[in-house]
Design an enzyme around this catalytic site. Sequence first.
Site, PDB file in Angstrom:
ATOM      1  N   HIS B  20       6.055 -11.773  26.597  1.00 42.21           N
ATOM      2  CA  HIS B  20       4.691 -12.278  26.462  1.00 42.21           C
ATOM      3  C   HIS B  20       3.949 -11.550  25.355  1.00 42.21           C
ATOM      4  CE1 HIS B  20       0.378 -12.567  27.349  1.00 42.21           C
ATOM      5  NE2 HIS B  20       0.653 -13.730  27.889  1.00 42.21           N
ATOM      6  N   ARG B  56       1.594 -15.056  18.937  1.00 43.02           N
ATOM      7  CA  ARG B  56       2.207 -13.736  18.747  1.00 43.02           C
ATOM      8  C   ARG B  56       3.485 -13.858  17.917  1.00 43.02           C
ATOM      9  NH1 ARG B  56       0.101 -12.068  23.943  1.00 43.02           N
ATOM     10  NH2 ARG B  56      -1.633 -10.685  23.517  1.00 43.02           N
ATOM     11  N   TYR B  81       8.595 -19.024  35.653  1.00 46.45           N
ATOM     12  CA  TYR B  81       8.155 -20.061  34.736  1.00 46.45           C
ATOM     13  C   TYR B  81       6.636 -20.145  34.810  1.00 46.45           C
ATOM     14  CZ  TYR B  81      12.979 -21.830  34.583  1.00 46.45           C
ATOM     15  OH  TYR B  81      14.325 -21.963  34.407  1.00 46.45           O
ATOM     16  N   GLY B  82       6.006 -20.201  33.643  1.00 46.36           N
ATOM     17  CA  GLY B  82       4.553 -20.329  33.584  1.00 46.36           C
ATOM     18  C   GLY B  82       4.208 -21.148  32.357  1.00 46.36           C
ATOM     19  N   HIS B  84       3.593 -20.347  29.299  1.00 37.94           N
ATOM     20  CA  HIS B  84       4.295 -20.003  28.057  1.00 37.94           C
ATOM     21  C   HIS B  84       5.744 -20.488  28.062  1.00 37.94           C
ATOM     22  CE1 HIS B  84       0.797 -17.740  27.112  1.00 37.94           C
ATOM     23  NE2 HIS B  84       0.967 -16.899  28.111  1.00 37.94           N
TER      24      HIS B  84
END
Lengths: 142, 142
Positions: B20, B56, B81-82, B84
């Site tokens: 992340h 990023r 899992y999200g 992103h």
Amino acid sequence: MIGGIALSREVKKGLVIVGHGSKLKYYREVMEFHRKRIIKTGFFDEVELAFAAHGRKPTVDEVVKKMESREIYLVPLFMAYGVHTAEELPEMLGFKFREGAVEFEIDGKKVILCEPVGKDELITHAILNRVMAAIDELENSQ
Amino acid sequence: MIGGIALSREVKKGLVIVGHGSKLKYYREVMEFHRKRIIKTGFFDEVELAFAAHGRKPTVDEVVKKMESREIYLVPLFMAYGVHTAEELPEMLGFKFREGAVEFEIDGKKVILCEPVGKDELITHAILNRVMAAIDELENSQ
């Protein structure tokens, strides 16, 4: 039992897995998966879940206050110290952030904030394990 | 060597640890820690880092395009899992999200997206290991 002496723990011990949370269902499922496995080990009398990201419920202090344990370990389910663990959590719980394990009190209970899970050496193996699982899955689907 | 036959891998294999990222230094340090340990295993010819959070750098496709490996495993350093991993990554890399290992191509290279590291059973042990490390640390500081 020898001479009628039963071994017993003097102090109830609890664990709080402190996650970020997500609007998707997967995050909660992962937290529950590890929570249930840790309950089965019997290492703790209570194993609860809490969230560190701003506004997500239940918060760490809400959970700690409801627990019966007198000694409670908080493990951040984060890859590293970040805004939530190094800034928001210390502000909410009233301790000064520093790296490493930190001991403080909430509601008369001894609380130990552990380092984020991402620092653990087992994460290296978990990364490799995910690769092996992917290879197995793709081989079996062919 | 038997009869002059040297064992060699036919295809160079690479790993990308997809994190992340954070504005604090700790996240990058954790990624580098696991990267260096995985390099030492010799399982992969290349081990690189990339970021999935919006904006990023380097991004996953930038890193994959620069790699020499023809078979590249992406392991999301996420708990689950999200947004992103389930929304931004599929959109950037051009594949349809589904749970489980997903195989697709970037730049003519075979790319295998593995499941997030958080799902791995070793995470349960990493949580417990953090508790044991905290106990050790606090005992030694007394």
